[in-house]
Design an enzyme around this catalytic site. Sequence first.
Site, PDB file in Angstrom:
ATOM      1  N   CYS A 103     -56.949 -56.008  13.673  1.00 37.24           N
ATOM      2  CA  CYS A 103     -56.790 -56.556  12.325  1.00 37.24           C
ATOM      3  C   CYS A 103     -57.289 -57.993  12.146  1.00 37.24           C
ATOM      4  CB  CYS A 103     -55.355 -56.403  11.848  1.00 37.24           C
ATOM      5  SG  CYS A 103     -54.084 -56.535  13.112  1.00 37.24           S
ATOM      6  N   ARG A 161     -53.721 -53.569  26.023  1.00 40.17           N
ATOM      7  CA  ARG A 161     -52.323 -53.999  25.976  1.00 40.17           C
ATOM      8  C   ARG A 161     -51.743 -53.937  27.381  1.00 40.17           C
ATOM      9  NH1 ARG A 161     -50.381 -50.946  20.334  1.00 40.17           N
ATOM     10  NH2 ARG A 161     -51.976 -51.965  19.029  1.00 40.17           N
ATOM     11  N   GLN A 189     -59.070 -47.249  19.110  1.00 37.24           N
ATOM     12  CA  GLN A 189     -58.422 -46.750  17.909  1.00 37.24           C
ATOM     13  C   GLN A 189     -59.443 -46.390  16.833  1.00 37.24           C
ATOM     14  OE1 GLN A 189     -55.752 -50.084  16.966  1.00 37.24           O
ATOM     15  NE2 GLN A 189     -54.042 -48.675  17.200  1.00 37.24           N
ATOM     16  N   ASP A 195     -59.511 -47.316  13.929  1.00 40.07           N
ATOM     17  CA  ASP A 195     -58.772 -48.326  13.178  1.00 40.07           C
ATOM     18  C   ASP A 195     -59.450 -48.607  11.845  1.00 40.07           C
ATOM     19  OD1 ASP A 195     -56.660 -49.966  12.843  1.00 40.07           O
ATOM     20  OD2 ASP A 195     -57.229 -51.443  14.349  1.00 40.07           O
ATOM     21  N   HIS A 247     -58.894 -50.974   7.978  1.00 39.02           N
ATOM     22  CA  HIS A 247     -58.134 -51.915   7.175  1.00 39.02           C
ATOM     23  C   HIS A 247     -58.685 -51.916   5.759  1.00 39.02           C
ATOM     24  CE1 HIS A 247     -57.240 -53.320  11.282  1.00 39.02           C
ATOM     25  NE2 HIS A 247     -56.058 -53.594  10.765  1.00 39.02           N
ATOM     26  N   LYS A 307     -44.059 -49.846   7.542  1.00 32.63           N
ATOM     27  CA  LYS A 307     -45.098 -48.875   7.842  1.00 32.63           C
ATOM     28  C   LYS A 307     -44.606 -47.452   7.641  1.00 32.63           C
ATOM     29  CE  LYS A 307     -44.055 -49.132  12.817  1.00 32.63           C
ATOM     30  NZ  LYS A 307     -44.602 -49.373  14.178  1.00 32.63           N
ATOM     31  N   HIS A 331     -53.103 -51.686   6.960  1.00 33.73           N
ATOM     32  CA  HIS A 331     -53.531 -51.299   8.308  1.00 33.73           C
ATOM     33  C   HIS A 331     -53.348 -49.784   8.417  1.00 33.73           C
ATOM     34  CE1 HIS A 331     -52.738 -55.572   9.841  1.00 33.73           C
ATOM     35  NE2 HIS A 331     -52.079 -55.539   8.693  1.00 33.73           N
TER      36      HIS A 331
END
Length: 639
Positions: free
Chosen positions: A337, A366, A384, A386, A388, A468, A514
């Site tokens: 992000c 991570r 991911q 991912d 946004h 979320k 997100h």
Amino acid sequence: MISIQLPDGSKREFAGPVTVAEVAASIGAGLAKAALAGRVGQGDAAQVVDTSYRMDHDTSLAIITEKDAAGLDVIRHSTAHLLAYAVKELFPDAQVTIGPVIENGFYYDFSYKRPFTLDDLAAIEAKMTELAKKDEKVERRVLPRDEAVAYFKSLGEHYKAEIIAGIPADQDVSLYREGAFEDLCRGPHVPSTGKLKHFKLMKLAGAYWRGDHRNEMLQRVYGTAWATKEDLAQHLHMLEEAEKRDHRKLGRELDLFHMEESAPGLVFWHPKGWAVWQQVEQYMRAVYADNGYQEVKGPQILDKHLWEKTGHWDNYRDNMFTTESEKREYALKPMNCPGHVLIFKQGIKSYRDLPLRYGEFGQCHRNEPSGALHGIMRVRGFTQDDGHIFCTEDQILAECIAYTALLQKVYADFGFTDIIYKVATRPNKRVGSDALWDKAEFAVMESLRASNVEFIVSPGDGAFYGPKIEYTLKDALGRQWQCGTMQVDFNTAERLGGEYVTETSARAHPVMLHRAIVGSLERFIGILIEQHAGALPAWLAPVQVVVASITDSQSEYAAEVAKTLQKQGVRAATDLRNEKINYKIREHSMQKHPYILVVGDKEKANGAVAVRARGNQDLGVMSVDSFVQKISSDISLRA
């Protein structure tokens, strides 16, 4: 008189204080025999108590039996104590520590001079059965904290004494006794050990005392317990099926990937596994393109100060890998992000540009604890799908509704139609004002209502920057996997200076949504492998067709057939080895390929192939063109 109100609205009057067991007996002998515990009070104030619990004022009561979820928890909690009882009977020098209920069962940690063996496990389970058959009464008593500490020290149970010593001095503690065994516990427990009939010890493991690697390694015994014999049998069957589907085992057998100690928590993808990866990624890339996302790519390493601005450094530091160069501290990104905000900031953005949707197959790292790593399901390096969405406050609802519909379609294409929806609300440790959190939480809940889906609320489980929606899918065994997410964030873009020009030529911070559908590609592929037991549908299978010759005289024709298929975009391979055809078929069936095409002299002469589908299905002989149409249809329909 004391009035006890029952769940059906009826009331029972008693001359004085009355126990849960006595109320159950007043209703009927059958209920008295089935009673495991009671739920006293209503709503948030309700508490589950022992059947010996005495009520001395008007209240409401529900009798808990094995048919209730709370009853199953009581059974499992009590079976954990039965395990400790059995261990102390067989190994008197063993010290007991903690034994909580977990999903589908329980565990108990022990300190003992030597490692337990599988033979010990069998002996402990047999002793548990023996003790349960004694049907010993389970009795509760309360001691002052210091008296309880002294009591357990006198028994040589130093771990229990340490646990109790951590309780405030002015508090009492409860102990439960069954036969010769007494344990520290808040309860509640079953009224007698005879209620514990359907259990099995599953495995042995290691666990540090209090979860700290600097402390002693204890021995953890895992078990499962159920209300009925049928439930236990069904659970054991499910575990057997799960073992067959284990993605780690299938990953090796099907030559998809491997893991090794030289890179803990990271995946080595083999050609076949990478072919599956590419199918998932290309599918999701098409989803980006078809739904207004612009694909971007951010750097892997970002300066520490950026993570401080977003709040990740304070809230997520322990999970981040860091490095240093020229006296500057950096972190490998654990999420994408902040990079997307920096891309958004380049150039002037207008309200006319919103909603602006960025998508990235972003590789993240991570620092997961080694004990939490699990094949490709839980790794330290992952990618991911991912995305946004930068939007105005007025656009949040429409974007969330559209996203839920998109996620449902994607999951259905992968074979998942049973989805659980959960809204995770503000945690105690968070950024942003309560007013913004109110707006964000309302938006996610209202979007699910508008999507006509039921959802549950999980208080306090939101991210530190916003609430979320968690989308959890169920697989073929009924297991749940939380994959997708939608997070409404009023804070991150503002913290990093992201702005757009409003209709009035003022400056405003966009809301940042997100979102991820499959989440970690590694984990999602692991789920797919287990969902299909390695037999991936044709559109995902790394090898879709194997063309196998019967003798060397058909080798050239088999290669031509494979080449024809490859030109049509089919992932086809050949098996031209000088082996018996039954051996070839058996070997490729074990590899779970969707189709095996057998070619002999007859097929060669007629320009045909003998088609065998997965599951030992003989589809007969057909022309090459007909088979191309068939498999192309399978692929396009994602059958």
